[in-house]
Design an enzyme around this catalytic site. Structure first.
Site, PDB file in Angstrom:
ATOM      1  N   ASP A  92       0.800  -1.217   0.000  1.00  0.00           N
ATOM      2  CA  ASP A  92       0.000   0.000   0.000  1.00  0.00           C
ATOM      3  C   ASP A  92       0.837   1.273   0.000  1.00  0.00           C
ATOM      4  O   ASP A  92       0.487   2.241  -0.664  1.00  0.00           O
ATOM      5  CB  ASP A  92      -0.967   0.001   1.196  1.00  0.00           C
ATOM      6  CG  ASP A  92      -2.274  -0.691   0.855  1.00  0.00           C
ATOM      7  OD1 ASP A  92      -2.221  -1.690   0.111  1.00  0.00           O
ATOM      8  OD2 ASP A  92      -3.329  -0.239   1.305  1.00  0.00           O
ATOM      9  N   CYS A 133       0.883  -7.732   3.261  1.00  0.00           N
ATOM     10  CA  CYS A 133       0.256  -6.416   3.209  1.00  0.00           C
ATOM     11  C   CYS A 133      -1.232  -6.499   2.866  1.00  0.00           C
ATOM     12  O   CYS A 133      -1.756  -7.561   2.553  1.00  0.00           O
ATOM     13  CB  CYS A 133       1.015  -5.523   2.225  1.00  0.00           C
ATOM     14  SG  CYS A 133       0.671  -3.752   2.417  1.00  0.00           S
ATOM     15  N   ASP A 134      -1.873  -5.335   2.885  1.00  0.00           N
ATOM     16  CA  ASP A 134      -3.331  -5.218   2.953  1.00  0.00           C
ATOM     17  C   ASP A 134      -4.124  -6.143   2.033  1.00  0.00           C
ATOM     18  O   ASP A 134      -5.058  -6.802   2.464  1.00  0.00           O
ATOM     19  CB  ASP A 134      -3.740  -3.780   2.639  1.00  0.00           C
ATOM     20  CG  ASP A 134      -3.323  -2.799   3.709  1.00  0.00           C
ATOM     21  OD1 ASP A 134      -2.327  -3.061   4.398  1.00  0.00           O
ATOM     22  OD2 ASP A 134      -3.968  -1.750   3.855  1.00  0.00           O
ATOM     23  N   LYS A 135      -3.793  -6.162   0.747  1.00  0.00           N
ATOM     24  CA  LYS A 135      -4.645  -6.870  -0.212  1.00  0.00           C
ATOM     25  C   LYS A 135      -4.330  -8.358  -0.282  1.00  0.00           C
ATOM     26  O   LYS A 135      -5.110  -9.124  -0.855  1.00  0.00           O
ATOM     27  CB  LYS A 135      -4.478  -6.250  -1.604  1.00  0.00           C
ATOM     28  CG  LYS A 135      -4.694  -4.739  -1.666  1.00  0.00           C
ATOM     29  CD  LYS A 135      -6.064  -4.315  -1.184  1.00  0.00           C
ATOM     30  CE  LYS A 135      -6.261  -2.809  -1.254  1.00  0.00           C
ATOM     31  NZ  LYS A 135      -5.447  -2.052  -0.269  1.00  0.00           N
ATOM     32  N   CYS A 205       2.269  -2.792   8.785  1.00  0.00           N
ATOM     33  CA  CYS A 205       2.071  -1.649   9.683  1.00  0.00           C
ATOM     34  C   CYS A 205       1.662  -2.130  11.075  1.00  0.00           C
ATOM     35  O   CYS A 205       0.838  -3.027  11.220  1.00  0.00           O
ATOM     36  CB  CYS A 205       0.994  -0.725   9.148  1.00  0.00           C
ATOM     37  SG  CYS A 205       1.294  -0.157   7.471  1.00  0.00           S
ATOM     38  N   SER A 481      -7.516   4.047   4.699  1.00  0.00           N
ATOM     39  CA  SER A 481      -6.577   3.176   5.391  1.00  0.00           C
ATOM     40  C   SER A 481      -7.154   2.795   6.740  1.00  0.00           C
ATOM     41  O   SER A 481      -7.855   3.590   7.369  1.00  0.00           O
ATOM     42  CB  SER A 481      -5.237   3.896   5.597  1.00  0.00           C
ATOM     43  OG  SER A 481      -4.432   3.209   6.526  1.00  0.00           O
TER      44      SER A 481
END
Length: 567
Positions: A92, A133-135, A205, A481
């Site tokens: 991201d 990560c996010d996706k 994160c 986010s």
């Protein structure tokens, strides 16, 4: 042995990857694999994909190559044959640089197709997905549901922050400090020094943003081994669980324990409960809906968030929702402790990848410590951390993370200030062009309107960094986010590009956000022509294909399936 339909192979106890000796598929594959140094005996073992969604673009993935090797070795020890598979690996904070982050949301579905092509094309027997990560985690869950083969998610874990001028800092600090630069309270040089100090290790994160939220929900859904989330990236505990996942996947293949036996209606409802109890990222709503869609579950996930939210309360306040850190949640027992605490509200008999039920896993978990993780009878907040709002501005719903709203007013009414994108809004923030008490509207930025959901998250972070987070509300169909704080309403449905009411909002219109009534409304309510921030019909390449295929966000923004002939 005659070839069997792929899914019948699991029911028959045979390996679906075993082709008839003498057949073309058997012969040409044997030639390839013998050339790789694999013996005929090895080629008869369960064939397992180690899906390593990794790249050298960012620190989130930097440890996964080593983890992939651990998993592969464990698969071999358990009698399986591992094959490492690489996919697109969006990050991201790096992949967002191009085209105003338009590539981010589409990469979720690109990964799903990537996994399908590699794993289903080779007819492998199972897969271990390394999710970071996010996706990546939602994509791996979606791929597992679509392929319906034995599958385990291995969450990549969180990164550690650093120190700057005697204060603890992390990527969230960097993100919000852009607003301080715009407001003139920090120089660009100081921001650079802060950025250089913010991350001290691999992983995602450190807050309960989208990545950690989806790691947590993967365990709540039963798709990880117990204790997998949250977890420090590349720690001994994470490495041990990754190796255990490699051993377990071979057992799942022999047992015929496929993904759809775990990803049931009960599992999705459990995931929704946990998301609301922890105040997870707003983006988890569309991701859980997408997993349900790929599993062919006929579910109204938005409606489930509303219904289950009537008796779900917030049990923790993990940064950015409060002062506790994600490692504090790990310390008090992580998801296993959350599940034990919430067991009266959950489907106890939901199956997990271990072959045991959720209740069996929760039985020996730590009890809620009462400080980081609260009991059901003593919640942090007497409402869920995520709320669905409806009204004249969002007839199909919108999502607000009330857990991160801080001291914002419960009922916020103000004049709309409409911007075509976050750059213009950030520029206005820097020149004092945004008025306290207003509602900033960023529209035309949804999956179709971009195409690919366009970033609104940087403006929200900058708003907080400028000290205006509790004084201004934001309403958008753009990408947020999980780190965002303040009164921010996202995933407004239908999006403006579909002619949703958000398209008709004009500067000066009155917008009301009422958290108690769960209402998002505008006065006057105007009809508007579809609003886009890009030119979907003129895009080339992947974004053009995505624009042509993506479905409505209220249906999880998955790629639409072709209609049957004559349908």
């Amino acid at each position: 042995m005659p070839d069997l339909p792929d899914h019948d192979r699991f029911r028959s106890g045979a390996l679906r990857s075993e082709f008839t000796p003498g057949s073309t598929r058997w012969a040409v594959r044997r030639a390839q694999w013998t050339a790789l140094g694999l013996s005929p005996e090895e080629q008869r073992r369960p064939k397992i994909a180690v899906v390593n969604t990794s790249s050298k673009l960012g620190i989130c993935f930097s440890h996964l190559d080593g983890i992939a090797e651990l998993v592969a070795e464990a698969i071999r020890e358990a009698g399986g044959l591992p094959f490492e598979i690489r996919t697109t690996a969006p990050l991201d904070f790096v992949t967002s640089a191009g085209r105003k982050a338009r590539y981010l949301m589409p990469t979720r579905d690109l990964i799903v197709n990537d996994v399908e092509a590699a794993v289903e094309g080779a007819v492998l027997d199972g897969m271990v997905c390394l999710s970071s990560c996010d996706k990546t985690t939602p994509a791996h869950l979606m791929a597992s549901a679509r392929l319906d083969i034995p599958s385990i998610i291995v969450p990549g874990g969180y990164q550690l922050g650093g120190e700057y001028r005697g204060c603890s800092v992390d990527i969230d600090t960097v993100y919000e400090s852009v607003g301080a630069v715009q407001a003139g309270t920090m120089s660009a040089g100081q921001l650079g020094e802060l950025a250089d100090s913010a991350i001290k290790g691999p992983g995602v994160c450190a807050g309960l943003a989208t990545a950690n939220t989806m790691h947590v929900l993967a365990e709540a859904l039963g798709m990880t081994l117990p204790g997998a989330a949250p977890i420090r990236a590349d720690s001994e505990r994470m490495r041990g669980l990754a190796a255990e996942a490699g051993r377990r996947i071979v057992g799942m293949v022999h047992e015929g324990l496929t993904a759809r036996k775990v990803l049931t209606v009960d599992a999705i409802e459990n995931g929704i409960r946990v998301a609301m109890a922890l105040g997870g990222s707003v983006n988890c709503v569309r991701h859980l809906a997408a997993v349900a869609n790929e599993a062919d579950l006929d579910l109204d996930v938005i409606g489930l968030f509303e219904r289950l939210g009537r008796d779900t309360t917030q049990l923790a306040a993990i940064r950015p929702n409060g002062a506790d850190q994600v490692w504090d949640l790990e310390r008090v027992g992580g998801v296993r402790a959350v599940l034990r605490t919430m067991l009266p509200l959950l489907h106890r008999d939901a199956l997990t990848v271990t072959g045991r039920t959720l209740a069996e896993h929760a039985a020996d978990a730590p009890e809620a410590d009462g400080a980081v993780l609260h009991r059901l009878d003593d919640p942090v907040r007497s409402e869920p951390g995520l709320l669905i709002l409806r009204g004249s501005l969002a007839p199909d719903g919108a999502v607000v993370k009330v857990a991160g709203a801080g001291n914002a007013r419960r009922c916020f009414t103000g004049p709309a200030e409409v911007f075509a994108g976050e750059d213009a809004a950030i520029a206005a923030l820097g020149t004092g062009g945004i008025t306290e008490g207003s509602v900033i509207v960023l529209h035309g930025m949804g999956p179709r309107g971009g195409p690919g959901t366009v970033f609104a998250a940087s403006f929200v972070a900058a708003l907080n960094g400028a000290g205006l987070g509790g004084k201004i509300a934001v309403v958008t169909d753009g990408e947020l986010s999980g780190l965002n704080q303040g009164l921010v309403v996202g995933q407004v449905m239908p999006e403006a590009a579909d002619g949703g009411p958000l398209a008709g909002v004009r500067t000066g219109d009155t917008i009301t956000i009422d958290l108690d009534a769960r209402v998002l409304a505008t006065d006057p309510a105007r009809d508007g022509a579809p609003v886009t921030s890009g030119r979907p019909g003129q895009e080339r390449g992947w974004l053009g294909q995505y624009a042509a295929l993506v479905g409505p966000v209220q249906q999880s923004a998955v790629l639409r399936r072709p209609r049957p002939a004559g349908g």
